[in-house]
Design a protein around this motif. Structure first.
Motif, PDB file in Angstrom:
ATOM      1  N   VAL A 104     -12.009   9.080  -7.999  1.00  0.00           N
ATOM      2  CA  VAL A 104     -11.298  10.466  -7.650  1.00  0.00           C
ATOM      3  C   VAL A 104     -10.295   9.698  -6.879  1.00  0.00           C
ATOM      4  CG1 VAL A 104     -13.171  11.952  -8.238  1.00  0.00           C
ATOM      5  CG2 VAL A 104     -12.578  11.359  -5.883  1.00  0.00           C
ATOM      6  N   ALA A 105      -9.085  10.590  -6.839  1.00  0.00           N
ATOM      7  CA  ALA A 105      -7.888  10.184  -6.119  1.00  0.00           C
ATOM      8  C   ALA A 105      -7.090  11.387  -5.993  1.00  0.00           C
ATOM      9  CB  ALA A 105      -6.972   9.132  -6.901  1.00  0.00           C
ATOM     10  N   HIS A 106      -6.262  11.406  -4.745  1.00  0.00           N
ATOM     11  CA  HIS A 106      -5.350  12.655  -4.533  1.00  0.00           C
ATOM     12  C   HIS A 106      -4.440  11.875  -3.570  1.00  0.00           C
ATOM     13  CE1 HIS A 106      -7.538  13.013  -0.675  1.00  0.00           C
ATOM     14  NE2 HIS A 106      -6.621  13.576  -0.207  1.00  0.00           N
ATOM     15  N   ASN A 107      -3.170  12.805  -3.386  1.00  0.00           N
ATOM     16  CA  ASN A 107      -2.014  12.180  -2.730  1.00  0.00           C
ATOM     17  C   ASN A 107      -1.903  13.008  -1.376  1.00  0.00           C
ATOM     18  OD1 ASN A 107      -1.074  14.302  -4.455  1.00  0.00           O
ATOM     19  ND2 ASN A 107       1.032  13.991  -3.436  1.00  0.00           N
ATOM     20  N   HIS A 108      -1.399  12.213  -0.529  1.00  0.00           N
ATOM     21  CA  HIS A 108      -0.942  13.134   1.046  1.00  0.00           C
ATOM     22  C   HIS A 108       0.535  12.988   0.998  1.00  0.00           C
ATOM     23  CE1 HIS A 108      -4.931  12.565   3.312  1.00  0.00           C
ATOM     24  NE2 HIS A 108      -5.012  13.449   2.464  1.00  0.00           N
ATOM     25  N   PRO A 109       1.264  14.299   0.724  1.00  0.00           N
ATOM     26  CA  PRO A 109       2.533  14.503   0.680  1.00  0.00           C
ATOM     27  C   PRO A 109       3.267  13.960   2.206  1.00  0.00           C
ATOM     28  CG  PRO A 109       1.627  16.197  -0.391  1.00  0.00           C
ATOM     29  CD  PRO A 109       0.778  15.310   0.131  1.00  0.00           C
ATOM     30  N   SER A 110       2.420  14.045   3.073  1.00  0.00           N
ATOM     31  CA  SER A 110       2.874  13.720   4.514  1.00  0.00           C
ATOM     32  C   SER A 110       3.136  12.110   4.706  1.00  0.00           C
ATOM     33  CB  SER A 110       1.713  14.246   5.367  1.00  0.00           C
ATOM     34  OG  SER A 110       0.670  13.611   5.505  1.00  0.00           O
ATOM     35  N   GLY A 111       2.695  11.406   3.758  1.00  0.00           N
ATOM     36  CA  GLY A 111       2.542  10.005   4.105  1.00  0.00           C
ATOM     37  C   GLY A 111       1.622   9.397   4.760  1.00  0.00           C
ATOM     38  N   LYS A 112       0.661  10.151   5.482  1.00  0.00           N
ATOM     39  CA  LYS A 112      -0.557   9.663   6.028  1.00  0.00           C
ATOM     40  C   LYS A 112      -1.716   9.120   5.307  1.00  0.00           C
ATOM     41  CE  LYS A 112       1.017  12.341  10.201  1.00  0.00           C
ATOM     42  NZ  LYS A 112       0.574  13.234  11.172  1.00  0.00           N
ATOM     43  N   LEU A 113      -1.988   8.178   5.496  1.00  0.00           N
ATOM     44  CA  LEU A 113      -3.333   7.350   4.819  1.00  0.00           C
ATOM     45  C   LEU A 113      -4.702   7.737   5.366  1.00  0.00           C
ATOM     46  CD1 LEU A 113      -1.736   4.241   3.587  1.00  0.00           C
ATOM     47  CD2 LEU A 113      -2.391   6.287   2.295  1.00  0.00           C
TER      48      LEU A 113
END
Length: 157
Positions: A104-113
């Motif tokens: 599974v995967a998702h993104n963080h628009p904030s750029g924080k990993l």
């Protein structure tokens, strides 16, 4: 005068048979996931990089027992601060595709990993629940436009 009902409600109803249709992709054409970088590369080919910094998305990679990619699905589209994940939909996709493993995967628009507490809790929920189905949760990736982090590689699973 009494009237007798001759048909029961079950006799008046019609029932539809539930069928599952599945066609495995041609075996030697499937991409293989050997590491988190493979998952990230495959996901980046699928997702729209123009939207990754705009709002959160959630994806699932469906894999065979040999970690060959059966398919990819976008499970949820959220806001700039979160995405609702329909776990039931992930189960349905995994079962219908006869997947042995998922990423599974998702993104963080904030750029924080860094994963949030909600990210960690969801990963544990998926991991435990998929055990019941003999499906392995191999990894959970967080993507940004600059990079990614793997829960598996980071020891968070």
């Amino acid at each position: 005068m009494k009237t007798k009902l001759t048909e029961s409600p079950l006799e008046m109803s019609t029932f539809n048979e539930v069928q599952i249709h599945y066609e495995r992709p041609i075996f030697n054409t499937n991409r293989v996931v050997k590491c988190s970088e493979d998952s990230e590369r495959i996901l980046r080919e699928f997702l729209d990089n123009k939207r990754i910094d705009y709002k959160e998305f959630f994806w699932v990679l469906l894999l065979t027992n040999a970690n060959q990619v059966l398919g990819i699905s976008e499970i949820g589209i959220g806001s700039s601060t979160g995405v609702a994940v329909n776990v039931k939909e992930i189960y349905q996709l995994a079962l219908l595709s006869n997947a042995s493993a998922i990423v599974v995967a998702h993104n963080h628009p904030s750029g924080k990993l860094m994963p949030s507490t909600a990210d960690k809790n969801l990963t544990q929920k998926l991991k435990e629940a998929f055990k019941l189905l003999d499906i392995t949760l191999l990894d959970h990736l967080i993507l940004t436009s600059e990079g990614f982090v793997s829960f598996s590689d980071s020891g968070w699973m």
